[in-house]
Design a protein around this motif. Structure first.
Motif, PDB file in Angstrom:
ATOM      1  N   GLU A 136     -10.682  -1.824  -4.149  1.00 18.68           N
ATOM      2  CA  GLU A 136      -9.314  -2.084  -4.614  1.00 18.68           C
ATOM      3  C   GLU A 136      -8.786  -3.453  -4.186  1.00 18.68           C
ATOM      4  O   GLU A 136      -8.256  -4.208  -5.023  1.00 18.68           O
ATOM      5  N   ARG A 182       2.316   1.770  -3.386  1.00 15.43           N
ATOM      6  CA  ARG A 182       1.334   2.215  -4.376  1.00 15.43           C
ATOM      7  C   ARG A 182       0.932   3.675  -4.170  1.00 15.43           C
ATOM      8  O   ARG A 182       0.760   4.441  -5.117  1.00 15.43           O
ATOM      9  N   ARG A 183       0.802   4.088  -2.914  1.00 12.29           N
ATOM     10  CA  ARG A 183       0.363   5.456  -2.625  1.00 12.29           C
ATOM     11  C   ARG A 183       1.479   6.477  -2.853  1.00 12.29           C
ATOM     12  O   ARG A 183       1.221   7.601  -3.265  1.00 12.29           O
ATOM     13  N   ARG A 184       2.708   6.087  -2.560  1.00 11.89           N
ATOM     14  CA  ARG A 184       3.849   6.990  -2.720  1.00 11.89           C
ATOM     15  C   ARG A 184       4.828   6.364  -3.690  1.00 11.89           C
ATOM     16  O   ARG A 184       5.527   5.418  -3.350  1.00 11.89           O
ATOM     17  N   ARG A 185       4.883   6.907  -4.890  1.00 17.42           N
ATOM     18  CA  ARG A 185       5.688   6.298  -5.939  1.00 17.42           C
ATOM     19  C   ARG A 185       7.160   6.199  -5.562  1.00 17.42           C
ATOM     20  O   ARG A 185       7.858   5.268  -5.952  1.00 17.42           O
ATOM     21  N   LEU A 192     -10.579   1.310  -0.559  1.00 22.98           N
ATOM     22  CA  LEU A 192      -9.540   0.281  -0.484  1.00 22.98           C
ATOM     23  C   LEU A 192     -10.135  -1.077  -0.143  1.00 22.98           C
ATOM     24  O   LEU A 192      -9.843  -2.080  -0.815  1.00 22.98           O
ATOM     25  N   PRO A 226     -11.502   6.982   1.213  1.00 21.01           N
ATOM     26  CA  PRO A 226     -10.267   6.217   0.945  1.00 21.01           C
ATOM     27  C   PRO A 226     -10.270   4.817   1.548  1.00 21.01           C
ATOM     28  O   PRO A 226      -9.882   3.860   0.881  1.00 21.01           O
ATOM     29  N   LEU A 273       0.830  -1.201   0.000  1.00 20.79           N
ATOM     30  CA  LEU A 273       0.000   0.000   0.000  1.00 20.79           C
ATOM     31  C   LEU A 273       0.872   1.262   0.000  1.00 20.79           C
ATOM     32  O   LEU A 273       0.561   2.234  -0.700  1.00 20.79           O
ATOM     33  N   ARG A 302     -12.067   3.326  -9.753  1.00 20.82           N
ATOM     34  CA  ARG A 302     -11.823   4.156  -8.569  1.00 20.82           C
ATOM     35  C   ARG A 302     -12.663   5.440  -8.635  1.00 20.82           C
ATOM     36  O   ARG A 302     -13.261   5.855  -7.643  1.00 20.82           O
TER      37      ARG A 302
END
Length: 225
Positions: free
Chosen positions: A142, A57-60, A138, A134, A54, A124
């Motif tokens: 997701e 995915r959220r923070r590249r 998820l 969010p 997670l 999404r």
């Protein structure tokens, strides 16, 4: 003196029914330990892998270090891994579990992350449009859509753990690996073959059970196929 014709233990044969009957409790204890080490390792790996995936995915920017570190861990030979963890855990079952958890992270994190990234952007957006926050997005959208990829990783990680548990025999916590190791030292053919076959049976059974669970949890994939 020669061994009686029906005494396969005395003749040290590979296939020996007498070994199964006379060592039933030893085999059962080894199977239980093997299953416990495998299950605990995979479950702990899953608990760690989900938040790591997670975060990636959220923070590249986090994807590169997360995937890089877990990949490096997977390349460490099992004997070297256990040796590195030995000062922390000592000669204990925790040593084997910790090593298997680290090995499982690569397979689990990559597949969970791949599944999350494969969720269509329009899905999404549609969920947000009907008021999904969010957390609900998820949990309700997701993660279910990422489940096929995540289960594929879980199946591979579980089968790998079943195999790697046997290496724990070097510290006395290897489940069926203990029997394989001691049997090879004494050239006890029936013990080596029986324990090895049981390892294969456990791996195949675990994979089949997880595949069935995947099909039950993802009925839309069956309809699509």
């Amino acid at each position: 003196m020669t061994a009686p014709p029906d005494d396969c233990l005395a003749r040290n044969e590979w296939l020996c029914g007498a070994y199964l009957t006379s060592r039933r409790e030893i085999l059962w204890d080894a199977v239980v330990q093997h299953l416990e080490l495998t299950a605990v390792s995979v479950l702990l790996g899953l608990v760690l892998a989900v938040p790591l995936a997670l975060a990636a995915r959220r923070r590249r920017w986090a994807a590169v270090p997360v995937l890089g570190v877990t990949t490096i861990l997977y390349t460490v030979p099992s004997l070297a891994m256990f040796s590195l963890l030995l000062p922390v855990y000592g000669l204990s079952a925790s040593l084997v579990v910790a090593g298997l958890v680290l090995y499982s992270l690569t397979l689990l994190v990559r597949n969970i992350l791949a599944g999350l990234r494969a969720v269509p952007a329009e899905t999404r957006q549609a969920a947000r449009g009907v008021g999904y926050g969010p957390v609900r997005l998820l949990v309700a959208v997701e993660l279910p859509l990422a489940l096929p990829a995540a289960m594929a990783g879980l199946r591979i990680a579980t089968v790998s753990a079943v195999s790697l548990v046997t290496v724990g025999a070097i510290v006395g916590y290897g489940g069926l690996g203990n029997l394989v190791y001691s049997g090879m030292n004494t050239y006890f053919k029936a013990q080596v073959l029986t324990a090895s076959v049981l390892c294969v049976v456990i791996a195949v059974a675990a994979d089949v059970l997880l595949l069935l669970a995947q099909r039950i949890l993802t009925p839309w994939t069956r309809r699509r196929s």
